[in-house]
Scaffold this motif. Structure first.
Motif, PDB file in Angstrom:
ATOM      1  N   ALA A 119       0.843  -1.206   0.000  1.00 34.81           N
ATOM      2  CA  ALA A 119       0.000   0.000   0.000  1.00 34.81           C
ATOM      3  C   ALA A 119       0.871   1.247   0.000  1.00 34.81           C
ATOM      4  O   ALA A 119       1.785   1.379   0.828  1.00 34.81           O
ATOM      5  CB  ALA A 119      -0.922   0.001   1.211  1.00 34.81           C
ATOM      6  N   PHE A 120       0.566   2.167  -0.927  1.00 35.32           N
ATOM      7  CA  PHE A 120       1.307   3.416  -1.082  1.00 35.32           C
ATOM      8  C   PHE A 120       0.285   4.515  -1.348  1.00 35.32           C
ATOM      9  O   PHE A 120      -0.289   4.598  -2.440  1.00 35.32           O
ATOM     10  CB  PHE A 120       2.301   3.301  -2.239  1.00 35.32           C
ATOM     11  N   VAL A 121       0.051   5.339  -0.341  1.00 36.97           N
ATOM     12  CA  VAL A 121      -1.006   6.348  -0.424  1.00 36.97           C
ATOM     13  C   VAL A 121      -0.376   7.723  -0.233  1.00 36.97           C
ATOM     14  O   VAL A 121       0.482   7.912   0.639  1.00 36.97           O
ATOM     15  CB  VAL A 121      -2.088   6.106   0.643  1.00 36.97           C
ATOM     16  N   ALA A 122      -0.810   8.680  -1.058  1.00 33.18           N
ATOM     17  CA  ALA A 122      -0.274  10.040  -0.979  1.00 33.18           C
ATOM     18  C   ALA A 122      -1.393  11.033  -1.283  1.00 33.18           C
ATOM     19  O   ALA A 122      -2.536  10.643  -1.555  1.00 33.18           O
ATOM     20  CB  ALA A 122       0.892  10.218  -1.946  1.00 33.18           C
ATOM     21  N   GLU A 123      -1.056  12.308  -1.241  1.00 33.97           N
ATOM     22  CA  GLU A 123      -2.070  13.344  -1.475  1.00 33.97           C
ATOM     23  C   GLU A 123      -2.634  13.271  -2.887  1.00 33.97           C
ATOM     24  O   GLU A 123      -3.808  13.584  -3.114  1.00 33.97           O
ATOM     25  CB  GLU A 123      -1.464  14.729  -1.230  1.00 33.97           C
ATOM     26  N   THR A 124      -1.817  12.864  -3.842  1.00 38.80           N
ATOM     27  CA  THR A 124      -2.267  12.740  -5.235  1.00 38.80           C
ATOM     28  C   THR A 124      -1.850  11.381  -5.780  1.00 38.80           C
ATOM     29  O   THR A 124      -0.930  10.738  -5.259  1.00 38.80           O
ATOM     30  CB  THR A 124      -1.644  13.824  -6.125  1.00 38.80           C
ATOM     31  N   GLY A 125      -2.507  10.970  -6.845  1.00 38.47           N
ATOM     32  CA  GLY A 125      -2.158   9.717  -7.480  1.00 38.47           C
ATOM     33  C   GLY A 125      -0.742   9.725  -8.023  1.00 38.47           C
ATOM     34  O   GLY A 125      -0.025   8.726  -7.910  1.00 38.47           O
ATOM     35  N   ASP A 126      -0.322  10.835  -8.599  1.00 40.65           N
ATOM     36  CA  ASP A 126       1.034  10.915  -9.151  1.00 40.65           C
ATOM     37  C   ASP A 126       2.085  10.762  -8.064  1.00 40.65           C
ATOM     38  O   ASP A 126       3.105  10.086  -8.256  1.00 40.65           O
ATOM     39  CB  ASP A 126       1.232  12.251  -9.875  1.00 40.65           C
ATOM     40  N   GLU A 127       1.838  11.384  -6.920  1.00 42.65           N
ATOM     41  CA  GLU A 127       2.797  11.270  -5.826  1.00 42.65           C
ATOM     42  C   GLU A 127       2.841   9.836  -5.292  1.00 42.65           C
ATOM     43  O   GLU A 127       3.920   9.320  -4.954  1.00 42.65           O
ATOM     44  CB  GLU A 127       2.431  12.229  -4.695  1.00 42.65           C
ATOM     45  N   ALA A 128       1.692   9.184  -5.221  1.00 39.40           N
ATOM     46  CA  ALA A 128       1.653   7.799  -4.762  1.00 39.40           C
ATOM     47  C   ALA A 128       2.425   6.891  -5.713  1.00 39.40           C
ATOM     48  O   ALA A 128       3.178   6.009  -5.284  1.00 39.40           O
ATOM     49  CB  ALA A 128       0.206   7.330  -4.634  1.00 39.40           C
ATOM     50  N   GLU A 129       2.251   7.104  -7.018  1.00 38.85           N
ATOM     51  CA  GLU A 129       3.013   6.327  -7.997  1.00 38.85           C
ATOM     52  C   GLU A 129       4.509   6.564  -7.809  1.00 38.85           C
ATOM     53  O   GLU A 129       5.321   5.632  -7.907  1.00 38.85           O
ATOM     54  CB  GLU A 129       2.597   6.729  -9.418  1.00 38.85           C
ATOM     55  N   PHE A 130       4.880   7.785  -7.512  1.00 35.21           N
ATOM     56  CA  PHE A 130       6.297   8.138  -7.342  1.00 35.21           C
ATOM     57  C   PHE A 130       6.894   7.403  -6.149  1.00 35.21           C
ATOM     58  O   PHE A 130       7.946   6.775  -6.251  1.00 35.21           O
ATOM     59  CB  PHE A 130       6.427   9.649  -7.172  1.00 35.21           C
ATOM     60  N   ILE A 131       6.222   7.445  -4.996  1.00 33.37           N
ATOM     61  CA  ILE A 131       6.803   6.834  -3.800  1.00 33.37           C
ATOM     62  C   ILE A 131       6.783   5.304  -3.862  1.00 33.37           C
ATOM     63  O   ILE A 131       7.563   4.645  -3.159  1.00 33.37           O
ATOM     64  CB  ILE A 131       6.128   7.324  -2.501  1.00 33.37           C
ATOM     65  N   LEU A 164      -2.057  -1.414  -3.756  1.00 32.57           N
ATOM     66  CA  LEU A 164      -2.871  -0.242  -3.431  1.00 32.57           C
ATOM     67  C   LEU A 164      -2.007   1.003  -3.629  1.00 32.57           C
ATOM     68  O   LEU A 164      -1.160   1.315  -2.785  1.00 32.57           O
ATOM     69  CB  LEU A 164      -3.341  -0.296  -1.979  1.00 32.57           C
ATOM     70  N   ILE A 165      -2.194   1.689  -4.726  1.00 27.40           N
ATOM     71  CA  ILE A 165      -1.403   2.881  -5.033  1.00 27.40           C
ATOM     72  C   ILE A 165      -2.359   3.984  -5.450  1.00 27.40           C
ATOM     73  O   ILE A 165      -3.146   3.814  -6.386  1.00 27.40           O
ATOM     74  CB  ILE A 165      -0.388   2.627  -6.178  1.00 27.40           C
ATOM     75  N   MET A 186      -3.878  -4.761   6.212  1.00 27.43           N
ATOM     76  CA  MET A 186      -2.554  -4.610   6.817  1.00 27.43           C
ATOM     77  C   MET A 186      -1.594  -4.161   5.720  1.00 27.43           C
ATOM     78  O   MET A 186      -1.366  -4.878   4.741  1.00 27.43           O
ATOM     79  CB  MET A 186      -2.095  -5.929   7.447  1.00 27.43           C
ATOM     80  N   ALA A 187      -1.043  -2.959   5.883  1.00 30.29           N
ATOM     81  CA  ALA A 187      -0.209  -2.367   4.850  1.00 30.29           C
ATOM     82  C   ALA A 187       1.225  -2.872   4.940  1.00 30.29           C
ATOM     83  O   ALA A 187       1.815  -2.929   6.019  1.00 30.29           O
ATOM     84  CB  ALA A 187      -0.219  -0.843   4.983  1.00 30.29           C
ATOM     85  N   VAL A 188       1.766  -3.238   3.785  1.00 32.45           N
ATOM     86  CA  VAL A 188       3.196  -3.506   3.633  1.00 32.45           C
ATOM     87  C   VAL A 188       3.704  -2.373   2.758  1.00 32.45           C
ATOM     88  O   VAL A 188       3.477  -2.363   1.551  1.00 32.45           O
ATOM     89  CB  VAL A 188       3.451  -4.875   2.986  1.00 32.45           C
ATOM     90  N   SER A 189       4.363  -1.382   3.365  1.00 30.39           N
ATOM     91  CA  SER A 189       4.631  -0.106   2.682  1.00 30.39           C
ATOM     92  C   SER A 189       6.082   0.321   2.802  1.00 30.39           C
ATOM     93  O   SER A 189       6.414   1.269   3.513  1.00 30.39           O
ATOM     94  CB  SER A 189       3.729   0.993   3.276  1.00 30.39           C
ATOM     95  N   PRO A 190       7.002  -0.366   2.100  1.00 26.46           N
ATOM     96  CA  PRO A 190       8.404   0.059   2.139  1.00 26.46           C
ATOM     97  C   PRO A 190       8.617   1.308   1.272  1.00 26.46           C
ATOM     98  O   PRO A 190       8.735   1.221   0.045  1.00 26.46           O
ATOM     99  CB  PRO A 190       9.155  -1.156   1.584  1.00 26.46           C
TER     100      PRO A 190
END
Length: 341
Positions: A234-246, A292-293, A316-320
């Motif tokens: 799972a990688f969640v951010a303020e925007t979809g582009d930022e989530a894809e980046f991280i 989950l991005i 349960m998030a696995v978010s490295p």
């Protein structure tokens, strides 16, 4: 929907194991403050990139660094160990932090064949292999007997000793798995079940497995209700582009893992530079679609859709994530996204 986290103590470029464990402590404390349900740590052996080889030690340390959140293992690979010793270790943890300890158990080796041989005391891999994995249900039952001080009358030691220390509340035991055999065992024993979507991302199979578990749990007449966790990247951010980046750093690691190579995760701006061909890009896209991005809104929609097909109440998030603050924010946004589902 509840939100939790599985931390594999993934090492980033330039990070030592000491750095990795310090970061695990910081993330666990943030998860505690953020209101996550539980924080689990994993077991991997012989790895230069995943530092957590002794989850029971790390979990005990985290209990002393947090206040409210449940702490546990995702999981202890039970087939390496004596169920009696595992029971003792987790009863000590239960005495240190009553009501906050989870014991997730699995049967995977958690590494390659060489660490597996060494964990067996240097004996041949033949002494482990199918003989041990086939014994997982038996070993699980033995573990539960020790945790409950409930040895059967025909046990040779029944009535002669009690597992120490005596505690008010035993840890919660979870069965970990990726398919029907683990689900059937959890249902038979009346235990909660955690499905590792980050290992088996076939959501149709996950839905069938979770449904099988829930149906068999109820049919067995166990007290309480069936409980299912789905553990996902799972990688969640303020925007979809930022989530894809991280998410790029973890995708980079997955790309090389598919090629049998362990790598510390690079900064996202340097990630995936080795992906050259159309076939490789398609491979990355297939992986990306199973994770989950996205923004909180996108992730909420994805979780809600998944919950309509799979009977689970906790993700349960696995978010490295390379950047620590981005990792913390991803956790917060995931919790916001899951509320109300």
């Amino acid at each position: 929907m509840k939100v939790s986290m599985l931390d594999q103590t993934q090492l980033m470029e330039g990070m030592t194991p000491e750095d990795g464990f310090a970061r695990t402590v910081e993330i666990a404390r943030h998860a505690d403050r953020t209101g996550l349900e539980r924080y689990w740590v994993s077991e991997h052996h012989g790895s230069g990139t995943l530092a957590g080889s002794a989850p029971e030690i790390l979990a005990a340390h985290l209990l002393g660094k947090t206040e409210r959140i449940r702490i546990g293992t995702g999981g202890v690979m039970l087939t390496h160990y004596s169920p009696f010793k595992v029971a003792e270790s987790f009863r000590v943890m239960g005495a240190l932090a009553p009501g906050r300890v989870d014991l997730g158990i699995g049967k995977a080796p958690g590494g390659t064949h060489l660490p597996t041989i060494l964990l067996a005391g240097g004996r041949s891999l033949d002494d482990w292999g199918p003989k041990k994995t086939d014994r997982f249900p038996e070993m699980t039952g033995e573990l539960l007997e020790y945790l409950a001080d409930d040895l059967p009358e025909d046990h040779p030691f029944s009535g002669h000793f009690r597992v120490s220390p005596a505690v008010r509340e035993a840890p919660d035991v979870w069965i970990l798995g990726t398919g029907p055999s683990s689900a059937r065992l959890a249902a038979e024993l009346g235990l909660p079940y955690a499905f590792a979507h980050f290992i088996n991302s076939d959501e149709e199979e996950m839905a069938e497995t979770a449904g099988l578990y829930a149906d068999r749990f109820r049919a067995a007449g166990h007290a309480g209700t069936p409980r299912v966790i789905v553990a996902m990247r799972a990688f969640v951010a303020e925007t979809g582009d930022e989530a894809e980046f991280i998410a790029g750093s973890a995708l980079h690691g997955q790309f090389w893992a598919h090629r049998g190579r362990q790598v510390k995760l690079p900064p996202p701006r340097q990630a995936l530079g080795d992906v050259k061909t159309e076939k490789e890009r398609d491979e990355i896209e297939t992986v990306r679609r199973s994770w989950l991005i996205g923004s909180a809104g996108h992730v909420r929609d994805r979780l809600a859709g998944l919950a309509r097909r799979v009977p689970f109440g906790e993700v349960m998030a696995v978010s490295p994530i390379f950047d620590l603050e981005s990792q913390k924010r991803s956790m917060e946004l995931l919790k916001d996204a899951a509320e109300g589902i």
